[in-house]
Enzyme design. Sequence first.
Site, PDB file in Angstrom:
ATOM      1  N   ARG A 104       3.145  -0.783  -8.726  1.00 55.84           N
ATOM      2  CA  ARG A 104       2.799  -1.971  -7.927  1.00 55.84           C
ATOM      3  C   ARG A 104       3.368  -1.733  -6.532  1.00 55.84           C
ATOM      4  O   ARG A 104       4.587  -1.665  -6.354  1.00 55.84           O
ATOM      5  CB  ARG A 104       3.394  -3.230  -8.555  1.00 55.84           C
ATOM      6  CG  ARG A 104       3.347  -4.422  -7.630  1.00 55.84           C
ATOM      7  CD  ARG A 104       3.659  -5.719  -8.328  1.00 55.84           C
ATOM      8  NE  ARG A 104       2.549  -6.132  -9.168  1.00 55.84           N
ATOM      9  CZ  ARG A 104       2.409  -7.354  -9.687  1.00 55.84           C
ATOM     10  NH1 ARG A 104       3.328  -8.277  -9.463  1.00 55.84           N
ATOM     11  NH2 ARG A 104       1.373  -7.645 -10.440  1.00 55.84           N
ATOM     12  N   HIS A 131      -6.234  -5.415  -7.768  1.00 53.00           N
ATOM     13  CA  HIS A 131      -5.432  -5.700  -8.966  1.00 53.00           C
ATOM     14  C   HIS A 131      -6.321  -5.503 -10.207  1.00 53.00           C
ATOM     15  O   HIS A 131      -6.651  -6.464 -10.906  1.00 53.00           O
ATOM     16  CB  HIS A 131      -4.907  -7.136  -8.877  1.00 53.00           C
ATOM     17  CG  HIS A 131      -3.777  -7.441  -9.814  1.00 53.00           C
ATOM     18  ND1 HIS A 131      -3.170  -6.489 -10.615  1.00 53.00           N
ATOM     19  CD2 HIS A 131      -3.134  -8.618 -10.085  1.00 53.00           C
ATOM     20  CE1 HIS A 131      -2.214  -7.061 -11.321  1.00 53.00           C
ATOM     21  NE2 HIS A 131      -2.175  -8.345 -11.024  1.00 53.00           N
ATOM     22  N   ASP A 219      -6.617 -17.928  -6.546  1.00 52.81           N
ATOM     23  CA  ASP A 219      -5.326 -17.241  -6.536  1.00 52.81           C
ATOM     24  C   ASP A 219      -4.513 -17.856  -5.396  1.00 52.81           C
ATOM     25  O   ASP A 219      -5.050 -18.629  -4.592  1.00 52.81           O
ATOM     26  CB  ASP A 219      -5.563 -15.729  -6.315  1.00 52.81           C
ATOM     27  CG  ASP A 219      -4.288 -14.899  -6.404  1.00 52.81           C
ATOM     28  OD1 ASP A 219      -3.273 -15.405  -6.938  1.00 52.81           O
ATOM     29  OD2 ASP A 219      -4.289 -13.743  -5.934  1.00 52.81           O
ATOM     30  N   CYS A 259      -4.836 -15.813 -11.874  1.00 49.96           N
ATOM     31  CA  CYS A 259      -4.043 -14.680 -12.383  1.00 49.96           C
ATOM     32  C   CYS A 259      -2.588 -15.055 -12.598  1.00 49.96           C
ATOM     33  O   CYS A 259      -1.892 -14.379 -13.344  1.00 49.96           O
ATOM     34  CB  CYS A 259      -4.174 -13.480 -11.455  1.00 49.96           C
ATOM     35  SG  CYS A 259      -3.444 -13.726  -9.827  1.00 49.96           S
ATOM     36  N   ARG A 287      -3.385  -9.725 -20.754  1.00 50.74           N
ATOM     37  CA  ARG A 287      -2.879  -8.546 -20.034  1.00 50.74           C
ATOM     38  C   ARG A 287      -2.329  -7.531 -21.035  1.00 50.74           C
ATOM     39  O   ARG A 287      -2.511  -6.325 -20.872  1.00 50.74           O
ATOM     40  CB  ARG A 287      -1.762  -8.957 -19.049  1.00 50.74           C
ATOM     41  CG  ARG A 287      -2.194  -9.858 -17.911  1.00 50.74           C
ATOM     42  CD  ARG A 287      -3.049  -9.130 -16.914  1.00 50.74           C
ATOM     43  NE  ARG A 287      -2.382  -7.973 -16.335  1.00 50.74           N
ATOM     44  CZ  ARG A 287      -1.568  -8.005 -15.288  1.00 50.74           C
ATOM     45  NH1 ARG A 287      -1.323  -9.139 -14.677  1.00 50.74           N
ATOM     46  NH2 ARG A 287      -1.019  -6.889 -14.816  1.00 50.74           N
TER      47      ARG A 287
HETATM   48  N1  NVA Z   1      -2.612 -12.147  -4.747  1.00 47.67           N
HETATM   49  C1  NVA Z   1      -1.332 -12.212  -5.389  1.00 47.67           C
HETATM   50  C2  NVA Z   1      -1.445 -11.836  -6.830  1.00 47.67           C
HETATM   51  C3  NVA Z   1      -0.175 -11.930  -7.609  1.00 47.67           C
HETATM   52  C4  NVA Z   1      -0.334 -11.473  -9.030  1.00 47.67           C
HETATM   53  C5  NVA Z   1      -0.343 -11.320  -4.676  1.00 47.67           C
HETATM   54  O1  NVA Z   1      -0.721 -10.198  -4.307  1.00 47.67           O
HETATM   55  O2  NVA Z   1       0.798 -11.735  -4.469  1.00 47.67           O
HETATM   56  N1   CP Z   2      -0.762 -11.844 -12.460  1.00 49.27           N
HETATM   57  C1   CP Z   2       0.232 -10.976 -12.255  1.00 49.27           C
HETATM   58  O1   CP Z   2       0.026  -9.778 -11.980  1.00 49.27           O
HETATM   59  O2   CP Z   2       1.458 -11.512 -12.421  1.00 49.27           O
HETATM   60  P1   CP Z   2       2.858 -10.877 -12.031  1.00 49.27           P
HETATM   61  O3   CP Z   2       2.934 -10.839 -10.535  1.00 49.27           O
HETATM   62  O4   CP Z   2       3.873 -11.772 -12.644  1.00 49.27           O
HETATM   63  O5   CP Z   2       2.927  -9.476 -12.594  1.00 49.27           O
END
Ligand code: NVA
Ligand code: CP
Length: 301
Positions: A104, A131, A219, A259, A287
Amino acid sequence: MNTRHLLSLLDLARDEAYAILRRAAELKQLRQQGIRPLLFERKVLAMIFEKSSTRTRVSFESAMIEGGGGAVFLSLSDSQLGRGEPIQDTARVLSEMCDAIMARTYAHTTVESLAAHSSVPVINGLTDRSHPCQVLADIQTYMEFRGDIAHARVAWVGDGNNMCNTYIEAAQLFGFQLVISSPRDYAATIDKSLLTNATINIEEDPVKAVAGADLVVTDVWVSMGQEHDTDTRRSALRPYQVNTALLQLANPDVLFMHCLPAHRGEEVTSEVMDRSNGVVWAEAGNRLHAQKALLEFLLRE
Ligand code: NVA
Ligand code: CP
């Protein structure tokens, strides 16, 4: 050796994606019966996190543990990555010791560099661009509640962020109709050539966008890394809140997905979250199953 990676949903062919989703549903059923197949016996997943996570970390780690293997968590603050060791060298080192890498990161180019220098599969666990693991779970969830998504109409309402970009890829892959409703200054950042596809439309007005929708997705308005812009984003995106009045304009049996984490009172109201019929919780839980199936696919390849 041709190592398969999952940096984008479009790294999968349509039949591969469907096979992974069928397997995910099967693994979910088995788990509900108390059966947890040893899919990853003595296998190790390295997990690199430049950003925070609850679901991604726990689902990948649980998937490996339940499958008879294990996962190693690496953050910038306690690995040499945080002290400047290049991502290319990290990829080579982790390839010597681990069977797969999930990362990530902020820049999407970081997961691309990891993949370019790794001899084991690299999985995108969220970047500023996309994602894919989350959207795989979303599609699994839609199919669980409603059947094939190929003929569905999906409305994305809110920021044109990494999740929105991934829905664009998903519409390409699965062939569903996607309507994207974002303020002009917050439009999807993905390669605009994908938007030439006939199944994807832009509709700035959220009221028009949700008409006839089978699935409405949103989101957060402030993704990780955008915190400096919080006030501007909140005011620009306010008309895009998913609330009961907006959802009532969609199909009567519309599903709502997010999400998570959700910011109740911003992009979605508490009422919509709490009346989602358990869909958002199934979406989070899926997930685990989708990623088990994905890991099994990539490790077999
Ligand atoms: N769009 C959000 C998704 C978190 C799972 C982010 O990138 O923070
Ligand atoms: N939806 C998602 O990826 O959640 P986290 O940021 O908690 O991993």
